[in-house]
Motif scaffolding. Structure first.
Motif, short mmCIF file in Angstrom:
data_model
loop_
_atom_site.label_atom_id
_atom_site.label_comp_id
_atom_site.label_asym_id
_atom_site.label_seq_id
_atom_site.Cartn_x
_atom_site.Cartn_y
_atom_site.Cartn_z
N VAL A 94 4.60 39.09 6.25
CA VAL A 94 5.96 39.22 5.72
C VAL A 94 6.06 39.70 4.29
O VAL A 94 5.29 39.62 3.35
CB VAL A 94 6.65 37.75 5.68
N THR A 95 6.95 40.82 4.28
CA THR A 95 7.14 41.30 2.81
C THR A 95 8.44 41.31 2.33
O THR A 95 9.35 41.04 3.42
CB THR A 95 6.64 42.84 2.62
N SER A 96 8.88 41.01 1.29
CA SER A 96 10.23 41.32 0.61
C SER A 96 10.57 42.26 -0.21
O SER A 96 9.79 42.74 -0.97
CB SER A 96 10.59 39.82 -0.01
N LYS A 140 12.76 42.70 -2.44
CA LYS A 140 13.67 41.97 -3.50
C LYS A 140 13.29 42.57 -4.77
O LYS A 140 13.94 42.58 -5.72
CB LYS A 140 13.67 40.47 -3.46
N SER A 141 11.94 42.77 -5.18
CA SER A 141 11.60 42.76 -6.44
C SER A 141 11.60 44.20 -7.00
O SER A 141 10.98 44.46 -8.04
CB SER A 141 10.15 42.20 -6.86
N SER A 142 11.95 45.18 -6.18
CA SER A 142 11.69 46.77 -6.48
C SER A 142 12.90 47.57 -5.61
O SER A 142 13.17 47.02 -4.83
CB SER A 142 10.22 47.14 -6.26
N SER A 169 11.45 53.70 -5.25
CA SER A 169 10.36 53.56 -5.90
C SER A 169 9.07 53.27 -4.96
O SER A 169 8.08 53.59 -5.21
CB SER A 169 10.28 52.37 -6.80
N ARG A 170 9.57 52.58 -3.83
CA ARG A 170 8.61 52.23 -2.68
C ARG A 170 8.25 53.42 -1.74
O ARG A 170 7.47 53.07 -1.03
CB ARG A 170 8.98 50.98 -1.95
#
Ligand code: HEM
Ligand code: SF4
Ligand code: FES
Lengths: 226, 255
Positions: free
Chosen positions: A97-99, A101-103, A107-108
């Motif tokens: 599971v990844t979120s 929310k923080s970037s 950028s990803r």
């Protein structure tokens, strides 16, 4: 000399190459746009053709152009190396599971966006640059001097629907690449200071919107005869 | 509260792991996440099963041990450590997925426990100040401005938890290393070994196999001590200026 090799084989040193080549490409985009905007003049393509002739014959521009090719390849090559390293750094088992929310999304996804840009650059070079240099491009006479009629070639492609759509799509990719990349390059070079950050962020975001939008506007305007 | 937990279970470093699902019906919203895990483990022990192994120590947010990747975020949805996360953050009936930190440089030892000694080796490569032992120096012999002291202190607040690595899509350790470089680079006491320190620590960071930084800033958003990415920019400056101007030091932190 060992220190130089150490520097540019370190992850930090390789990121400097990314940032410097990226910033050079940003400058290149600005110059390229200034040239393209002449296509919007209703002068039968004369201003653009004169400019294109100058850009493809002036010896100084030729040197910069070779550098530009080299920097694109360097930028893409170094990014490939770093991306492979970064994939490996996660380890053999990734997260279930990844979120996000923080970037921010761009950028990803610099690698995917960059790949789209690279494919675009190849198509773009094949259709315009290669034609200008080796293709059987038509010529026009202005004041008794012969010029290659690049504007006519551009007008041809910019009336092909799918080509215009592809062009606009790639401009969106560049916009997202720069939305993150412009600011990121300054951070990579260590240029993060509360006195200048607001300016870097403003210029970065404005550039990422305005420049690709103007690039995309040209084929749209020609396609819809605006 | 009732919750469903999907937890990564792995017997040993080289064993193949898998998710196991646990139904947990005795959860109070006032429990910390670790207390909730304790209750679950007690139940498992009573049933004769192997309890879930996880790291913890201080349980007050200062040691950095409690590494758990909860629902896609290190230390869960709040910007705290897992021990400071309370079950009231979750909804009744929610399914919570708990994974270990994932990084090549942080191998799983068992279940949720990972080996973070890569951080220790980076510290040992240069994250210290050599001092001659002797009499205790007088206070305030070295003047330091308040702002600089504050900034160094903010960097020194890093607890080495590794959430930055866990959060980063590249498993990059830049936030941690830059905090450790910055806390000395800012202060006069750190200046004597300034160039050598950053060269060796970056070298060790690369040797450990952490990824490179793409400035996504996920680390900063997830760091329980709110370490700023301004430290990463500072480390970049420190590193480049050291590499182009230092006498050639032997940068072989690895051996
Ligand atoms: C006009 C073309 C391009 C421009 C203006 C540009 C600009 C930039 C800039 C400014 C950065 C930020 C550098 C940093 O974070 O320090 C960047 C990063 C990146 N670029 Fe490009 N780029 C272009 C084309 C490409 C191409 C063709 C590729 C790849 C095939 C690519 C792949 C990447 C990747 C993967 C990154 C992230 C690398 C990292 O942060 O480590 N770019 N680009
Ligand atoms: S920088 Fe923050 S997230 Fe990273 S190890 Fe230090 S305290 Fe943890
Ligand atoms: S157990 Fe010490 S910080 Fe959480």
């Amino acid at each position: 000399m060992k220190w130089l090799i150490d520097l540019f084989s370190s992850t930090l040193g390789r990121k400097v190459l990314m940032a410097l080549t990226g910033l050079f490409l940003i400058l290149f985009l600005a110059v390229h746009l200034a040239g393209n905007l002449q296509l919007l003049k209703h002068d039968g393509g004369r201003a653009f053709n004169v400019y294109a002739e100058f850009m493809s014959t002036n010896p100084l521009i030729q040197v910069i152009s070779k550098g530009n090719f080299f920097f694109i390849l360097l930028h893409a090559g170094v990014s490939l190396g770093l991306t492979i390293r970064n994939r490996k750094a996660r380890g053999s088992v990734g997260y279930a599971v990844t979120s996000g929310k923080s970037s921010i999304w761009s950028s990803r996804n610099m690698g995917i966006l960059g790949t789209v840009i690279l494919v675009f650059i190849v198509i773009h070079l094949k259709d315009f640059w290669a034609q200008m240099h080796w293709g059987g491009i038509e010529t026009v006479m202005y004041d008794g001097k012969e010029y290659r009629d690049l504007s006519k070639l551009v007008a041809y492609w910019f009336h092909v629907g799918w080509y215009v759509a592809l062009y606009c799509f790639c401009m969106i990719a560049i916009g997202f690449h720069l939305w993150h990349g412009f600011i990121s390059a300054f951070q990579t070079l260590g240029l993060n200071h509360p006195k200048y950050n607001p300016l870097i962020h403003f210029v970065g975001k404005a550039f990422a919107i305005v420049v690709p939008a103007l690039f995309a506007w040209i084929p749209l305007a020609m396609y819809f005869n605006i | 509260m009732k919750i469903t937990l999907k937890v990564w279970r792995q017997k040993s470093k080289d064993a193949k792991g898998e998710f196991k699902t646990y139904q947990h019906d005795h959860v109070s919203s006032d429990m910390s996440f670790l207390e909730m895990m304790d209750v679950l483990n007690t139940q498992l022990i009573k049933k004769g099963e192997d309890p879930i192994h996880f790291d913890h120590d201080c349980r007050e947010g200062i040691c950095g041990m409690c590494s758990m990747y909860i629902n896609g975020q290190p230390h869960g949805p709040l910007q705290t450590t897992t021990c400071q996360l309370h079950m009231r953050t979750f909804k009744d009936g929610e399914t919570i997925t708990v994974e270990p930190w994932r990084a090549q440089a942080f191998p799983v030892i068992k279940d949720l426990v990972v080996d973070r000694s890569a951080f220790d080796r980076i510290q040992q490569a240069g994250g210290y100040v050599n001092v001659n032992t002797g009499g205790v120096p007088d206070a305030n012999v070295i003047p330091i401005s308040k702002k600089i002291a504050d900034e160094a202190f903010d960097a020194a607040a890093c607890i080495g938890c590794g959430a930055c690595v866990a959060a980063c899509k590249n498993a990059s350790a830049m936030l941690f290393v830059s905090a450790k470089v910055s806390q000395f680079a800012l202060l006069p006491q750190g200046h004597a070994e300034r160039k050598e320190r950053v060269e060796k620590m970056v070298e060790q960071m690369d040797t450990e196999g952490f990824g490179s930084c793409t400035n996504t800033r996920a680390c900063e958003a997830e760091c329980p001590k709110a370490i700023s990415v301004a430290n990463i920019a500072r480390m970049n400056r420190e590193y480049f200026s050291a590499m182009v101007s230092s006498y050639e030091v032997k940068v072989g932190g690895g051996e």
